[in-house]
Scaffold this active site. Structure first.
Site, PDB file in Angstrom:
ATOM      1  CB  SER A  73      29.125  48.508  75.614  1.00  0.00           C
ATOM      2  OG  SER A  73      28.061  48.615  74.706  1.00  0.00           O
TER       3      SER A  73
ATOM      4  CD  GLU B 152      25.806  50.004  70.539  1.00  0.00           C
ATOM      5  OE1 GLU B 152      26.284  50.453  69.489  1.00  0.00           O
ATOM      6  OE2 GLU B 152      24.619  49.637  70.641  1.00  0.00           O
TER       7      GLU B 152
ATOM      8  CE1 TYR C 198      29.277  54.041  75.513  1.00  0.00           C
ATOM      9  CE2 TYR C 198      28.528  52.345  73.990  1.00  0.00           C
ATOM     10  CZ  TYR C 198      28.708  52.803  75.282  1.00  0.00           C
ATOM     11  OH  TYR C 198      28.306  52.018  76.343  1.00  0.00           O
TER      12      TYR C 198
END
Ligand code: NDP
Ligand code: GDP
Length: 332
Positions: A127, A129, A151
């Site tokens: 990801s 992120e 996460y």
């Protein structure tokens, strides 16, 4: 006929990837975790009209034995690990579960392959992120990571373990660093879907305002249908690798609101309320990807614009609410 095993098959990407692989003639095995709501769990696959064509089998990413059994029994040619606790905000409330599923879960699958089917090709859903507090204005495969949530930290662990199993054991393991991608099948808790669902409810008189958090956050949003093709393309390469998948354009949450409200003939400013409780514990202010490697290596490019994406999502949510509330007088 080639066989693909997909974890996270009931999620947004699982549905679009299944649809894409069935179209290519694959046998698709979809792993689902046991649920008391099994009658509704296949809703996304049903939406795409493929629920009866995907073979759903029981397993859980946190249960290594179940993964070994599945991999041994079906001997998949390709394994797509899409399952995760995927919502950033929840990861601060359930950091340990997030670590177990999103981080260690991926390693469980790598271990299952190493033990039961080391020739299978493996895709890890990494990801953007992981870039978090960005170290470069446009993030590529060479940009240093700086995760900002449990996460993101869990995804980073899974990402490096994918690289490590490739280098240590010679697995054909690839990591797709995908920037945010949305669709009418996006989970309702993510900001784009929250907005398009809110627009539909306001348009139909079911609500009059929409509470949101940080409107200044910027994301590089693409369409999930485009992005699952990149997953498959990665596994068709002779050598495994890591690839950023992104549009290269970044827009604010406010801009997405304006597009979505305008599509329904509404003004965003008339309906948005700022709710301080919706701000993140630590924010990722801006993400903007550079997908040049994917384009150069296997010719991948995004096709959908953000305007088209917002319109498709608003239209789908209008349809959903009209079906639910029995009014078909105002078709999109
Ligand atoms: P979703 O949240 O829609 O789907 C997550 C899936 O994981 C669901 O099918 C869920 O099953 C499953 N799952 C959760 N926990 C377990 C478990 N313990 N065992 C087995 N399955 C489990 O995610 P998306 O489809 O949007 O994303 C797919 C992947 O890509 C995720 O890993 C996500 O983190 C990652 N990603 C997504 C991006 C995006 O913008 N969409 C961007 C970058 C990465 P259930 O239905 O039972 O809850
Ligand atoms: P993420 O990039 O994986 O965290 O995807 P999200 O869609 O959950 O969030 C994208 C951005 O929207 C983040 O910067 C959030 O802070 C911002 N945002 C603002 N309001 C909301 C909201 O009400 N819900 C969500 N999920 N995000 C919001």
């Amino acid at each position: 006929m080639r066989t693909a095993l997909i974890t996270g098959v009931t999620g947004q990407d699982g549905a679009y990837l299944s649809h894409f692989l069935l179209g290519k003639g694959y046998r698709v095995i979809g792993m689902v975790r046991r649920s008391a709501s099994s009658d509704v769990i296949g809703e996304r696959l049903r939406w795409l009209g493929i629920l009866d064509r995907v073979e759903l089998v029981d397993g859980n990413l946190t249960d290594l034995a179940s993964l070994i059994r599945l991999v041994a029994e079906y001997q998949p040619d390709e394994v797509y690990n899409l399952a995760a606790q995927s919502f950033v905000a929840t990861s601060w409330q359930q950091s340990l579960v997030t670590g177990q599923v999103t981080g260690i879960g991926a390693v469980n699958m790598l271990e299952a392959l190493r033990i039961a089917n080391p020739k299978a090709r493996f895709y890890q859903a990494s990801s953007s992120e992981m870039f978090g507090k960005i170290q470069e204005p446009r993030q590529s495969e060479r940009t240093p990571f700086y995760p900002r949530s449990p996460y993101a930290a869990a995804k980073l662990y899974a990402h490096w373990m994918t690289v490590n199993y490739r280098e240590s054991f010679g697995l054909h393991a690839s990591s797709g660093i995908l920037f945010n991608h949305e669709s009418p099948l996006r989970g309702i808790e993510f900001v784009t879907r929250r907005i398009t669902d809110g627009v539909a409810r306001i348009k139909l008189g079911l609500a009059d305002h929409l509470p949101l958090g940080n409107l200044a956050a910027m994301r590089d949003w693409g369409h999930a249908r485009d992005y699952v093709q990149a997953m498959w393309l990665m596994l068709q390469q002779e050598s495994p690798g890591d690839y950023v998948i992104a549009t290269g354009r970044t827009r604010s949450v406010r801009e997405f609101c304006e597009l979505a409200f305008a599509h329904a003939g509404l003004r965003a400013d008339d309906h948005i309320r700022i709710d301080p409780a919706r701000f993140r514990t630590a924010e990722v202010d801006v993400l903007c990807g550079n997908a040049a490697k994917a384009e150069q290596t296997f010719g991948w490019r995004p096709t959908a614009t953000l305007e088209e994406l917002a319109a498709e999502m608003v239209d789908a949510d209008l349809v959903r609410h009209r079906v639910k509330h029995g009014s078909w007088s105002d078709r999109p």
